[in-house]
Design an enzyme around this catalytic site. Structure first.
Site, short mmCIF file in Angstrom:
data_model
loop_
_atom_site.label_atom_id
_atom_site.label_comp_id
_atom_site.label_asym_id
_atom_site.label_seq_id
_atom_site.Cartn_x
_atom_site.Cartn_y
_atom_site.Cartn_z
N TYR A 147 37.97 -22.71 -26.33
CA TYR A 147 38.70 -22.68 -27.61
C TYR A 147 38.41 -21.38 -28.36
CZ TYR A 147 40.31 -24.78 -32.10
OH TYR A 147 40.95 -25.07 -33.28
N PRO A 177 41.48 -21.19 -40.06
CA PRO A 177 40.92 -22.32 -40.80
C PRO A 177 39.50 -22.62 -40.34
CG PRO A 177 43.05 -22.90 -39.81
CD PRO A 177 42.59 -21.61 -39.18
N1 CAA Z 1 23.51 -24.81 -31.11
C1 CAA Z 1 22.48 -24.76 -30.24
N2 CAA Z 1 22.15 -25.79 -29.44
C2 CAA Z 1 22.91 -26.90 -29.52
C3 CAA Z 1 24.00 -27.02 -30.41
C4 CAA Z 1 24.27 -25.91 -31.23
N3 CAA Z 1 25.29 -25.94 -32.11
N4 CAA Z 1 24.54 -28.22 -30.25
C5 CAA Z 1 23.85 -28.85 -29.30
N5 CAA Z 1 22.86 -28.06 -28.86
C6 CAA Z 1 21.86 -28.36 -27.84
C7 CAA Z 1 21.40 -29.81 -27.94
O1 CAA Z 1 20.39 -29.92 -28.91
C8 CAA Z 1 20.93 -30.08 -26.54
O2 CAA Z 1 19.66 -29.48 -26.36
P1 CAA Z 1 18.52 -30.25 -25.49
O3 CAA Z 1 19.14 -30.44 -24.14
O4 CAA Z 1 17.39 -29.29 -25.52
O5 CAA Z 1 18.28 -31.52 -26.23
C9 CAA Z 1 21.89 -29.26 -25.68
O6 CAA Z 1 22.45 -28.27 -26.55
C10 CAA Z 1 23.01 -30.11 -25.11
O7 CAA Z 1 23.62 -30.77 -26.18
P2 CAA Z 1 24.44 -32.07 -25.98
O8 CAA Z 1 23.66 -33.05 -25.18
O9 CAA Z 1 24.99 -32.51 -27.30
O10 CAA Z 1 25.62 -31.56 -25.06
P3 CAA Z 1 26.86 -32.39 -24.65
O11 CAA Z 1 27.25 -31.93 -23.30
O12 CAA Z 1 26.69 -33.82 -24.88
O13 CAA Z 1 28.03 -31.97 -25.69
C11 CAA Z 1 29.23 -30.88 -27.41
C12 CAA Z 1 28.01 -30.89 -26.49
C13 CAA Z 1 30.22 -31.99 -27.11
C14 CAA Z 1 29.95 -29.56 -27.20
C15 CAA Z 1 28.70 -31.06 -28.82
O14 CAA Z 1 27.68 -30.13 -29.03
C16 CAA Z 1 29.76 -30.81 -29.88
O15 CAA Z 1 30.61 -31.65 -30.13
N6 CAA Z 1 29.67 -29.65 -30.55
C17 CAA Z 1 30.58 -29.30 -31.65
C18 CAA Z 1 31.78 -28.58 -31.11
C19 CAA Z 1 32.68 -28.27 -32.25
O16 CAA Z 1 32.31 -27.79 -33.32
N7 CAA Z 1 33.98 -28.51 -32.06
C20 CAA Z 1 34.94 -28.27 -33.10
C21 CAA Z 1 36.07 -29.23 -32.94
S1 CAA Z 1 37.18 -29.11 -34.33
C22 CAA Z 1 37.99 -27.69 -34.07
O17 CAA Z 1 37.85 -27.03 -33.07
C23 CAA Z 1 38.91 -27.23 -35.17
C24 CAA Z 1 38.52 -25.88 -35.64
O18 CAA Z 1 39.24 -24.93 -35.39
C25 CAA Z 1 37.33 -25.71 -36.47
#
Ligand code: CAA
Length: 241
Positions: A147, A177
């Site tokens: 994305y 946004p």
């Molecule tokens: N920064 C650094 N490390 C992170 C992190 C971050 N932001 N988020 C998660 N981690 C770490 C976790 O702590 C974890 O570490 P450990 O293994 O040491 O515990 C590791 O990364 C793996 O994390 P997850 O188990 O959560 O990974 P996952 O495979 O289950 O899923 C994800 C990860 C689904 C991407 C989840 O992190 C997520 O939903 N992130 C947000 C994504 C986001 O902001 N999307 C926006 C959608 S809305 C949109 O896109 C509209 C727009 O334009 C703004």
């Protein structure tokens, strides 16, 4: 002045708000949607804006869809490239399908929609192309290599096309946004969402109308000197130079 507009992904979320705001500004508006029939029917019943179903990731479908819209409401003056999807995963877990889906729907779509429309705008000496990018195309986001790449691509596209189009009365701008209260953001894990809201100085999610009102301004005749720009609307979460 009444103009004609197309808003992709215009029956839900930010796109719905944009379509309604452009209608309120006096324009003739068409919305496109990919597949959610119920939402499209509800939208058309509520607004009177016709919704056209086609896949913005498919060039031939866009050509045919635009021809159908233009047969109904005339040549397009305002194009809002809003349609987009997410397929979030850390890159080391991301599949080729997740990558391709987001690049096709969020970036290829902008070629597919703009290319069939741009020559008419050039011939008529007026156009407004507004590309809905994202804060995550500006700063990158954990879990969104696909994305972020697509939305950053939109910014490059905006800057290049604005230069090519300026002499023809066409402006090309992007809006980036931040996190807006839509279904896309509501789908995030609650803990992730709470942590994101904590990073927004304004202290809340944005509203779709806060994006739509800016689109309406960029689409207006008064905005003719604004081109190639990126307008960040993110509550201060990321302040780009
Ligand atoms: N920064 C650094 N490390 C992170 C992190 C971050 N932001 N988020 C998660 N981690 C770490 C976790 O702590 C974890 O570490 P450990 O293994 O040491 O515990 C590791 O990364 C793996 O994390 P997850 O188990 O959560 O990974 P996952 O495979 O289950 O899923 C994800 C990860 C689904 C991407 C989840 O992190 C997520 O939903 N992130 C947000 C994504 C986001 O902001 N999307 C926006 C959608 S809305 C949109 O896109 C509209 C727009 O334009 C703004």
């Amino acid at each position: 002045m009444t103009r004609t507009a197309i808003v992709t992904g215009g029956t839900r979320g930010i796109g719905e708000s944009i379509a309604v705001a452009l209608q309120k500004a006096g324009h003739k508006v068409a919305a496109t949607y990919a597949g959610n029939e119920d939402a499209a029917a509800k939208f058309t019943n509520a607004t009177g804006i016709k919704a056209y179903k086609f896949d913005v990731a498919d060039y031939a479908a866009c050509e045919a869809g635009i021809a159908a819209i233009e047969a109904d409401q005339g040549p397009t003056d305002i194009l809002v490239n809003n349609a987009g999807v997410t397929q979030d995963a850390p890159f080391h877990k991301m599949s080729a399908e997740q990558w391709q889906k987001v690049i096709s729907c969020d970036l290829d779509s902008v070629f597919n929609m703009t290319r069939p429309i741009i020559n008419g705008m050039r011939d008529r000496g007026f156009g407004r192309v507004i590309n809905i990018s994202s804060i995550n195309g500006q700063k990158g986001q954990f879990g969104q290599a696909n994305y972020s790449a697509a939305k950053a691509g939109l910014l490059g596209f905006t800057r290049a096309l604005s230069q090519e189009s300026a002499r023809k009365g066409i402006t090309v701008n992007a809006i980036a946004p931040g996190y807006i209260g839509t279904e896309m953001v509501a789908a995030l894990d609650q803990k992730v969402l709470d942590s994101i809201v904590g990073q927004i100085p304004v202290g809340r999610l944005g509203t779709p109308s806060e994006i739509a009102d800016c689109v309406t301004f960029l689409a207006s005749d008064q905005a003719g000197f604004i081109t190639g720009s990126t307008l960040s609307i993110n509550g201060g979460q990321y302040i780009a130079a």
